[in-house]
Design a protein around this motif. Structure first.
Motif, short mmCIF file in Angstrom:
data_model
loop_
_atom_site.label_atom_id
_atom_site.label_comp_id
_atom_site.label_asym_id
_atom_site.label_seq_id
_atom_site.Cartn_x
_atom_site.Cartn_y
_atom_site.Cartn_z
N ARG A 16 -15.78 -10.24 1.00
CA ARG A 16 -15.68 -9.50 2.27
C ARG A 16 -16.10 -8.04 2.07
NH1 ARG A 16 -10.52 -12.49 2.79
NH2 ARG A 16 -10.95 -14.20 4.25
N ARG A 17 -15.62 -7.46 0.98
CA ARG A 17 -15.95 -6.06 0.71
C ARG A 17 -17.47 -5.90 0.53
NH1 ARG A 17 -11.75 -5.31 -2.56
NH2 ARG A 17 -12.92 -5.84 -4.42
N LEU A 20 -19.23 -6.33 3.99
CA LEU A 20 -18.94 -5.19 4.87
C LEU A 20 -19.66 -3.93 4.39
CD1 LEU A 20 -15.15 -5.78 5.58
CD2 LEU A 20 -17.01 -5.79 7.27
N ARG A 23 -23.13 -4.23 5.76
CA ARG A 23 -23.13 -4.01 7.22
C ARG A 23 -22.93 -2.53 7.56
NH1 ARG A 23 -19.86 -8.67 10.62
NH2 ARG A 23 -21.33 -10.37 10.21
N ASN A 24 -22.07 -1.87 6.80
CA ASN A 24 -21.75 -0.49 7.13
C ASN A 24 -22.91 0.47 6.88
OD1 ASN A 24 -19.20 -1.17 8.03
ND2 ASN A 24 -18.22 -0.78 6.06
N GLU A 63 -21.09 -5.27 13.56
CA GLU A 63 -21.25 -6.71 13.75
C GLU A 63 -22.55 -6.99 14.50
OE1 GLU A 63 -16.94 -8.83 14.12
OE2 GLU A 63 -17.64 -7.80 15.91
N LEU A 137 -18.40 -13.09 8.41
CA LEU A 137 -19.14 -12.23 7.49
C LEU A 137 -20.21 -13.00 6.74
CD1 LEU A 137 -16.21 -10.11 6.04
CD2 LEU A 137 -17.97 -9.35 7.65
N ARG A 148 -12.99 -12.43 8.42
CA ARG A 148 -12.51 -11.13 7.96
C ARG A 148 -11.15 -11.20 7.30
NH1 ARG A 148 -14.49 -6.12 9.74
NH2 ARG A 148 -16.42 -6.26 10.93
#
Length: 204
Positions: A16-17, A20, A23-24, A63, A137, A148
């Protein structure tokens, strides 16, 4: 991104990390550019073409954007249900009546969500959906989805199974988030298709 299924397989929290973090790095323009393409691909799905009721969600942050798809479904006369997060992380539902009908709600220290302002239909309303669009994700070659970690959609999928409901389960992602394998648990349920701005993959 490739993840092996060996003993060194990363756990869900680590994955997940990683996803993300990628994505960030996206800008608002990056996200906006994918929104129209994602809607176009999704609208080609027969499961959505013939649906009368679709349970969906409003994308937030980085997202893959969903508003163009929600508006296109509504313009077709589809009844679009949107989630309302409850205190126990379960989901209630309300009808989407256009972008102006959404309210921004912050749940504790979590990210603010856009939720429908109208009447609440109850958690069981999702059982009447012909298709359910799921956030995530990543998804792997088996159709297993990495969420998530809040468990809200695990509850939704369990509720559908208990009710004997069998809507099309579709996850919306970026192309790089379709991977070889994600870690699975006994309660995880596969989705039927993944839609990215680049196209569609099916798992049944």
């Amino acid at each position: 991104m490739r993840h092996s299924s060996s003993g060194s397989e990363p756990d869900k929290r680590t994955l997940r990390r990683e996803f993300l973090t990628v994505r960030n790095r996206l800008t608002a323009d990056d996200v906006q550019a994918t929104t129209v393409a994602l809607a176009a691909r999704a609208l080609e799905l027969p499961e959505l073409t013939h649906a009368r009721t679709v349970a969906a969600y409003v994308s937030v942050g980085s997202e893959p954007g969903t508003l163009a798809l929600l508006d296109a479904l509504r313009a077709r006369g589809v009844r679009v249900l949107l989630p309302v997060l409850l205190a126990d992380n379960d989901l209630d539902w309300g009808v989407y009546a256009g972008e102006s009908s959404l309210v921004r709600v912050r749940h504790g220290g979590k990210m603010a969500l856009l939720e429908p302002a109208g009447a609440r239909l109850g958690p069981e309303a999702v059982q009447r959906a012909d298709a359910v669009l799921l956030p995530g994700l990543a998804v792997d070659a088996r159709g297993m989805r990495l969420g998530r970690g809040g468990g809200s959609y695990d509850r939704v999928l369990a509720r559908l199974e208990r009710a004997g409901a069998d809507p099309a389960l579709v996850v919306l992602l970026y192309a790089s988030e379709v991977v070889e394998r994600v870690p699975g648990e006994p309660h995880d349920r596969p989705v039927h298709a993944v839609v990215t701005p680049a196209g569609v993959s099916r798992f049944r």
